[in-house]
Design a protein around this motif. Sequence first.
Motif, mmCIF file in Angstrom:
data_model
loop_
_atom_site.group_PDB
_atom_site.id
_atom_site.type_symbol
_atom_site.label_atom_id
_atom_site.label_comp_id
_atom_site.label_asym_id
_atom_site.label_seq_id
_atom_site.Cartn_x
_atom_site.Cartn_y
_atom_site.Cartn_z
ATOM 1 N N GLY A 192 -72.953 123.780 39.749
ATOM 2 C CA GLY A 192 -71.494 123.751 39.737
ATOM 3 C C GLY A 192 -70.948 124.688 38.673
ATOM 4 O O GLY A 192 -71.530 124.849 37.598
ATOM 5 N N LEU A 193 -69.814 125.335 38.979
ATOM 6 C CA LEU A 193 -69.185 126.295 38.078
ATOM 7 C C LEU A 193 -67.688 126.014 38.065
ATOM 8 O O LEU A 193 -67.057 125.889 39.130
ATOM 9 N N ALA A 194 -67.098 125.882 36.872
ATOM 10 C CA ALA A 194 -65.668 125.576 36.757
ATOM 11 C C ALA A 194 -65.109 126.272 35.526
ATOM 12 O O ALA A 194 -65.852 126.709 34.638
ATOM 13 N N GLU A 195 -63.763 126.367 35.486
ATOM 14 C CA GLU A 195 -63.075 126.952 34.343
ATOM 15 C C GLU A 195 -61.814 126.152 34.047
ATOM 16 O O GLU A 195 -61.212 125.550 34.943
ATOM 17 N N THR A 196 -61.427 126.140 32.767
ATOM 18 C CA THR A 196 -60.165 125.554 32.336
ATOM 19 C C THR A 196 -59.489 126.514 31.369
ATOM 20 O O THR A 196 -60.150 127.341 30.730
ATOM 21 N N TRP A 197 -58.158 126.394 31.246
ATOM 22 C CA TRP A 197 -57.370 127.270 30.375
ATOM 23 C C TRP A 197 -56.508 126.427 29.441
ATOM 24 O O TRP A 197 -56.014 125.355 29.827
ATOM 25 N N ASN A 198 -56.321 126.897 28.222
ATOM 26 C CA ASN A 198 -55.439 126.245 27.272
ATOM 27 C C ASN A 198 -54.787 127.320 26.389
ATOM 28 O O ASN A 198 -55.483 128.010 25.634
ATOM 29 N N PRO A 199 -53.438 127.510 26.485
ATOM 30 C CA PRO A 199 -52.550 126.870 27.455
ATOM 31 C C PRO A 199 -52.718 127.480 28.831
ATOM 32 O O PRO A 199 -53.555 128.381 29.014
ATOM 33 N N GLN A 200 -51.960 126.984 29.790
ATOM 34 C CA GLN A 200 -52.055 127.526 31.135
ATOM 35 C C GLN A 200 -51.623 128.996 31.135
ATOM 36 O O GLN A 200 -50.649 129.372 30.476
ATOM 37 N N PRO A 201 -52.354 129.858 31.846
ATOM 38 C CA PRO A 201 -52.057 131.309 31.772
ATOM 39 C C PRO A 201 -50.683 131.685 32.307
ATOM 40 O O PRO A 201 -50.173 132.743 31.995
ATOM 41 N N GLU A 202 -50.063 130.818 33.128
ATOM 42 C CA GLU A 202 -48.742 131.136 33.654
ATOM 43 C C GLU A 202 -47.675 131.098 32.564
ATOM 44 O O GLU A 202 -46.572 131.589 32.765
ATOM 45 N N GLN A 203 -47.986 130.521 31.404
ATOM 46 C CA GLN A 203 -47.007 130.370 30.339
ATOM 47 C C GLN A 203 -47.272 131.338 29.179
ATOM 48 O O GLN A 203 -46.765 131.131 28.080
ATOM 49 N N SER A 204 -48.043 132.378 29.394
ATOM 50 C CA SER A 204 -48.483 133.233 28.289
ATOM 51 C C SER A 204 -47.470 134.347 28.015
ATOM 52 O O SER A 204 -46.736 134.795 28.899
ATOM 53 N N GLN A 205 -47.469 134.792 26.741
ATOM 54 C CA GLN A 205 -46.659 135.917 26.295
ATOM 55 C C GLN A 205 -47.544 136.863 25.499
ATOM 56 O O GLN A 205 -48.673 136.531 25.138
ATOM 57 N N VAL A 206 -47.023 138.025 25.226
ATOM 58 C CA VAL A 206 -47.760 139.018 24.444
ATOM 59 C C VAL A 206 -48.069 138.430 23.062
ATOM 60 O O VAL A 206 -47.201 137.874 22.397
ATOM 61 N N GLY A 207 -49.324 138.533 22.647
ATOM 62 C CA GLY A 207 -49.746 138.030 21.352
ATOM 63 C C GLY A 207 -50.238 136.601 21.362
ATOM 64 O O GLY A 207 -50.804 136.143 20.363
ATOM 65 N N ASP A 208 -50.040 135.854 22.466
ATOM 66 C CA ASP A 208 -50.532 134.481 22.540
ATOM 67 C C ASP A 208 -52.053 134.475 22.676
ATOM 68 O O ASP A 208 -52.652 135.398 23.238
#
Length: 546
Positions: free
Chosen positions: A272-288
């Motif tokens: 099994g292969l999975a990934e998670t993001w923190n924070p969600q990439p849809e909320q990202s800005q330059v420098g985050d």
Amino acid sequence: MKRLVFLLLLLLAGQAHAEGFFASVDRTRLSEGETVVLTLESTDPTRFGRPDLSLLDKDFEVLGSRQVNRLSSIGDTPRASTRWILTLQPRRNGEVTIPAIRLEDAETLPITLNVEAAVSAGNGEQLAPVFIDASLDQENVYVQAQAVLTLRIYHSVSMYDDSSLTPLRIADARVEQLGEPRTYEKSIGGVLHGVIELQYAIYPQRSGQLVIPGQTFSATLVDRSRNNDFLPFGPRTGKVSRVKSPDIPLQVKPKPADYPADVPWLPARALGLAETWNPQPEQSQVGDSLTRRLILKVDGLSSAQLPPLPATQVDGLRRYPDQPQMSDQKSETGIIGTREEREALVPNRSGSFDLPPLEVLWWNTQTDTLERTTLSARTLQVAENPQLQNDEQPNTPMVTTQVIEGPELWPWQLACAVLSLTTLLGFGLWWHARRQPAIQRAAQSGPSPRTLLDDIKRACQAGDAQATRHALDAWARQQPETLADMAARYVPLSDALDGLNGALYSEVGQQWQGEELWKAIRNLPDVQEPTATPQDSSALPPLYPR
């Protein structure tokens, strides 16, 4: 397929447990007449009373039970739990289900056991008081794949606690014990036997026939005819029994010819292969700082056998990887290895970033086929960060030329002459003031460059990465060029800034040393300085001599 679904559920479940009421068994496969240990655990201190065990009477005989109260801590938080440990003997063979058991408002999940029919001994055959049995879960495996050896020691008489078992060593294989030895009881031919069960995961390192050597078990049997057998300091007299398990051949198959030669060899039952993001990439800005967590779980291999996952290499994303986390989950069916990799991704521009798909090739030992497990490609949308926008440059006032129309020309000529004279007078005054060394500049609206350099020096010497970044941004806003332009023309400053960003965005929490950054700021060459003029001896010396 069931194992793959179970593995994916483990990936999504994570490591957190909600407080509640849980049930577990020491094994799920057993023979008719054997016992199994059921553990019920409540982690909610507000629940009182005892679990309702009446539903067990239909398919099980409860041979014993005990209650254990435990007090542990998770970090600084104390945690109280209560356990009920039950010894059960199934009343029939086949698939037998331990039903859901209730404790007030909580309920456990059902557990299914596979009870195999017992093989009866031959007529007139009498079993020894102590004997040993060994078996493999499969007769042939691929090289570096997992085979599970189960060793059971049966005894119908009491034994002292001086028993010993020779260690399992195989020259051309890696051996790992699966947990601690388990003890239970089994009725054979109407005689109740105690059973000591051990399991090993074996990983052959070469193809061909591999012989698993027998293990020798020895123990002193209790002599019931003596009255002082169980005195704590009395002599331990009795017959010493030694039994040895049989040698077991194992056929090891080589790596299949159609397996790609340029990828790691992964023979497994499920992957099994999975990934998670923190924070969600849809909320990202330059420098985050975006933390990407990749999890690889493999049923049938240990974590030491799992290869590194491909790194995220995308233009415009700076990558700061952490050390991989390795763990093994051991059970009666073998080992499930886990490799977890984390990386901090910092976008340095806005726009979209295309992350390529991630693919892992492996060999399915259940279906004997080549498998591909893939994470789909992902597009990151990064917005502008208002806090990192460069200060707006002041607008240059537009000079408009107004044509004065009139019948006479001399007023315009007189105005031009006066303007020329005042211009020459102003230039002369400026030239005179420029040659005066002690003339103090006009007060600035903000901190002076000398004060800002002092702030940078103090923050660097203190090793405070956050304060250094703020002081550096304030100083750079008063310079004729941006911080990025300075780093582009002076390599030591670029390297020192990379180290500062690594300390700010990495999750490792490493100690940052600011001496190199302060040295680079202090030695930063000027921007195309004109030909140096002789310095007046009366001028003040520079604050930080180079």
